[in-house]
Design a protein around this motif. Sequence first.
Motif, mmCIF file in Angstrom:
data_model
loop_
_atom_site.group_PDB
_atom_site.id
_atom_site.type_symbol
_atom_site.label_atom_id
_atom_site.label_comp_id
_atom_site.label_asym_id
_atom_site.label_seq_id
_atom_site.Cartn_x
_atom_site.Cartn_y
_atom_site.Cartn_z
ATOM 1 N N VAL A 1 0.817 -1.231 0.000
ATOM 2 C CA VAL A 1 0.000 0.000 0.000
ATOM 3 C C VAL A 1 0.842 1.269 0.000
ATOM 4 C CG1 VAL A 1 -2.114 -0.856 1.048
ATOM 5 C CG2 VAL A 1 -0.245 -0.050 2.523
ATOM 6 N N GLN A 2 2.118 1.142 0.380
ATOM 7 C CA GLN A 2 2.981 2.327 0.455
ATOM 8 C C GLN A 2 3.663 2.650 -0.870
ATOM 9 O OE1 GLN A 2 5.030 0.523 3.979
ATOM 10 N NE2 GLN A 2 4.790 2.566 4.844
ATOM 11 N N LEU A 3 3.413 1.818 -1.903
ATOM 12 C CA LEU A 3 4.049 2.049 -3.196
ATOM 13 C C LEU A 3 3.086 2.673 -4.203
ATOM 14 C CD1 LEU A 3 6.273 0.309 -1.958
ATOM 15 C CD2 LEU A 3 6.474 -0.883 -4.128
ATOM 16 N N SER A 4 3.645 3.384 -5.171
ATOM 17 C CA SER A 4 2.829 3.928 -6.265
ATOM 18 C C SER A 4 2.483 2.793 -7.237
ATOM 19 C CB SER A 4 3.620 5.005 -7.002
ATOM 20 O OG SER A 4 4.684 4.392 -7.710
ATOM 21 N N GLY A 5 1.573 3.066 -8.161
ATOM 22 C CA GLY A 5 1.180 2.051 -9.141
ATOM 23 C C GLY A 5 2.365 1.539 -9.952
ATOM 24 N N GLY A 6 3.226 2.462 -10.373
ATOM 25 C CA GLY A 6 4.387 2.071 -11.171
ATOM 26 C C GLY A 6 5.373 1.236 -10.369
ATOM 27 N N GLU A 7 5.568 1.622 -9.099
ATOM 28 C CA GLU A 7 6.485 0.859 -8.238
ATOM 29 C C GLU A 7 5.948 -0.538 -7.963
ATOM 30 O OE1 GLU A 7 8.052 4.934 -5.991
ATOM 31 O OE2 GLU A 7 6.517 3.676 -5.057
ATOM 32 N N LEU B 1 -1.764 2.867 -15.283
ATOM 33 C CA LEU B 1 -0.694 3.856 -15.080
ATOM 34 C C LEU B 1 -0.839 5.061 -16.006
ATOM 35 C CD1 LEU B 1 2.299 1.339 -14.916
ATOM 36 C CD2 LEU B 1 0.940 2.236 -13.025
ATOM 37 N N ASP B 2 -0.295 6.202 -15.573
ATOM 38 C CA ASP B 2 -0.291 7.390 -16.428
ATOM 39 C C ASP B 2 0.728 7.183 -17.557
ATOM 40 O OD1 ASP B 2 2.395 8.516 -15.658
ATOM 41 O OD2 ASP B 2 1.422 8.535 -13.708
ATOM 42 N N ALA B 3 0.707 8.085 -18.520
ATOM 43 C CA ALA B 3 1.515 7.893 -19.733
ATOM 44 C C ALA B 3 3.017 7.804 -19.432
ATOM 45 C CB ALA B 3 1.238 9.017 -20.722
ATOM 46 N N THR B 4 3.518 8.687 -18.592
ATOM 47 C CA THR B 4 4.957 8.697 -18.296
ATOM 48 C C THR B 4 5.377 7.400 -17.614
ATOM 49 O OG1 THR B 4 4.776 11.067 -17.971
ATOM 50 C CG2 THR B 4 6.795 10.027 -17.168
ATOM 51 N N THR B 5 4.589 6.998 -16.614
ATOM 52 C CA THR B 5 4.926 5.775 -15.884
ATOM 53 C C THR B 5 4.792 4.559 -16.797
ATOM 54 O OG1 THR B 5 3.990 6.890 -13.959
ATOM 55 C CG2 THR B 5 4.515 4.569 -13.697
ATOM 56 N N SER B 6 3.810 4.579 -17.688
ATOM 57 C CA SER B 6 3.641 3.477 -18.643
ATOM 58 C C SER B 6 4.917 3.296 -19.463
ATOM 59 C CB SER B 6 2.481 3.759 -19.594
ATOM 60 O OG SER B 6 1.273 3.791 -18.884
ATOM 61 N N LEU C 1 5.736 -13.019 -19.159
ATOM 62 C CA LEU C 1 4.428 -12.628 -19.679
ATOM 63 C C LEU C 1 3.897 -11.485 -18.818
ATOM 64 C CD1 LEU C 1 2.832 -16.212 -19.839
ATOM 65 C CD2 LEU C 1 4.213 -15.081 -21.598
ATOM 66 N N ALA C 2 3.393 -10.430 -19.449
ATOM 67 C CA ALA C 2 2.853 -9.316 -18.674
ATOM 68 C C ALA C 2 1.472 -8.973 -19.211
ATOM 69 C CB ALA C 2 3.782 -8.110 -18.766
ATOM 70 N N ASP C 3 0.463 -9.030 -18.329
ATOM 71 C CA ASP C 3 -0.913 -8.791 -18.754
ATOM 72 C C ASP C 3 -1.308 -7.347 -18.463
ATOM 73 O OD1 ASP C 3 -3.400 -9.202 -19.775
ATOM 74 O OD2 ASP C 3 -4.050 -10.644 -18.252
ATOM 75 N N GLU C 4 -1.412 -6.548 -19.489
ATOM 76 C CA GLU C 4 -1.773 -5.129 -19.368
ATOM 77 C C GLU C 4 -0.974 -4.432 -18.268
ATOM 78 O OE1 GLU C 4 -5.005 -3.834 -20.853
ATOM 79 O OE2 GLU C 4 -5.944 -5.703 -21.492
ATOM 80 N N PRO C 5 0.358 -4.474 -18.337
ATOM 81 C CA PRO C 5 1.157 -3.914 -17.242
ATOM 82 C C PRO C 5 1.055 -2.396 -17.137
ATOM 83 C CG PRO C 5 2.580 -4.518 -19.066
ATOM 84 C CD PRO C 5 1.201 -5.025 -19.402
ATOM 85 N N GLN D 1 3.997 -2.231 -9.945
ATOM 86 C CA GLN D 1 4.159 -2.990 -11.175
ATOM 87 C C GLN D 1 5.594 -3.517 -11.267
ATOM 88 O OE1 GLN D 1 1.464 -3.453 -13.476
ATOM 89 N NE2 GLN D 1 2.849 -5.004 -14.238
ATOM 90 N N ARG D 2 6.554 -2.680 -10.890
ATOM 91 C CA ARG D 2 7.960 -3.109 -10.874
ATOM 92 C C ARG D 2 8.168 -4.261 -9.897
ATOM 93 N NH1 ARG D 2 11.710 0.699 -13.155
ATOM 94 N NH2 ARG D 2 10.490 2.407 -14.010
ATOM 95 N N ALA D 3 7.485 -4.163 -8.735
ATOM 96 C CA ALA D 3 7.619 -5.227 -7.732
ATOM 97 C C ALA D 3 7.071 -6.548 -8.286
ATOM 98 C CB ALA D 3 6.881 -4.837 -6.454
ATOM 99 N N ALA D 4 5.945 -6.457 -8.979
ATOM 100 C CA ALA D 4 5.336 -7.672 -9.539
ATOM 101 C C ALA D 4 6.226 -8.244 -10.648
ATOM 102 C CB ALA D 4 3.945 -7.371 -10.066
ATOM 103 N N ILE D 5 6.860 -7.363 -11.406
ATOM 104 C CA ILE D 5 7.795 -7.826 -12.443
ATOM 105 C C ILE D 5 8.991 -8.509 -11.772
ATOM 106 C CG2 ILE D 5 9.418 -7.067 -14.240
ATOM 107 C CD1 ILE D 5 7.306 -4.881 -14.980
ATOM 108 N N ALA D 6 9.466 -7.910 -10.679
ATOM 109 C CA ALA D 6 10.595 -8.502 -9.944
ATOM 110 C C ALA D 6 10.235 -9.918 -9.490
ATOM 111 C CB ALA D 6 10.955 -7.638 -8.739
ATOM 112 N N ARG D 7 9.035 -10.066 -8.946
ATOM 113 C CA ARG D 7 8.628 -11.392 -8.461
ATOM 114 C C ARG D 7 8.557 -12.394 -9.619
ATOM 115 N NH1 ARG D 7 2.997 -11.374 -6.124
ATOM 116 N NH2 ARG D 7 2.799 -11.059 -8.359
#
Length: 240
Positions: free
Chosen positions: A136-142, A168-173, A160-164, A144-150
Amino acid sequence: MIRLENVTKTFGTGASALIELTLAIEKGEFVFVVGPSGSGKTTLLRLLIHDMVPTTGSIFLGDLDITKIPNSKIPHLRKRIGVVFQDLKMLMDRTIFENIMLPLEMANLDQKAAKEQVSKILEQVGIGEHKDKFPVQLSGGELQRAAIARALVFSPEILLADEPTGNLDATTSWEIVKLLQDINALGTTVVMATHNTDVVNSLLKRVITLEKGSLKKDEKPKSHSEKKEKETVKPEGVLK
Ligand code: ADP
Ligand code: MG
């Protein structure tokens, strides 16, 4: 390295998510899977990790028909294919470090080696400083990075990434897509399901388009030269 042959997936409700889908993805490719909501993108990814099996057809990973593997072999398959689902599936009562450690613990990896691996992956995806925070302390982009790390803890051949970039906003996307490209550049095959037409149209990648569960288009990546032909002509050799 991945080959689908006449794959059909029909649910108990009678709905067909995929119909006679045949396609191949080679080692090292970066592939976008696009198509409207309900076209079968998530079903395709779930079939690839044996989260479910096709109604008919075969799915090969190398020489292995993964639709025929016994349940005991599924954990091994999931080490070869990492996945990030749309809902991320992070455990809210555990820190980011603990979340990413979990698959390694479940695989009984040596604690010290596992911790080193988790620290390395967290740095690679750029969230080393957030390791002791809770989701809960992370932003959406962070997150997503954590889930990619896992998804990367076992150094899979395929990610495989499903609608990663879905939430997210455009910059973070763009930052997330850049990360996926960096992962791909290190040799991991990347398959990204997405609605994000800006991203898809801006990159020179292969695009597989699904429509109502069927393959509508399979566009090979445009080469830089094809793209450059349309841009201002620069003097030869200047960039070398
Ligand atoms: P996408 O990810 O492209 O939005 P999905 O693969 O989620 O598409 O879904 C494709 C189709 O299959 C949709 O019509 C959806 O309603 C249906 N579907 C997906 N999963 C199930 C399920 N578990 N049971 C019944 N129908 C499903
Ligand atoms: Mg989906």
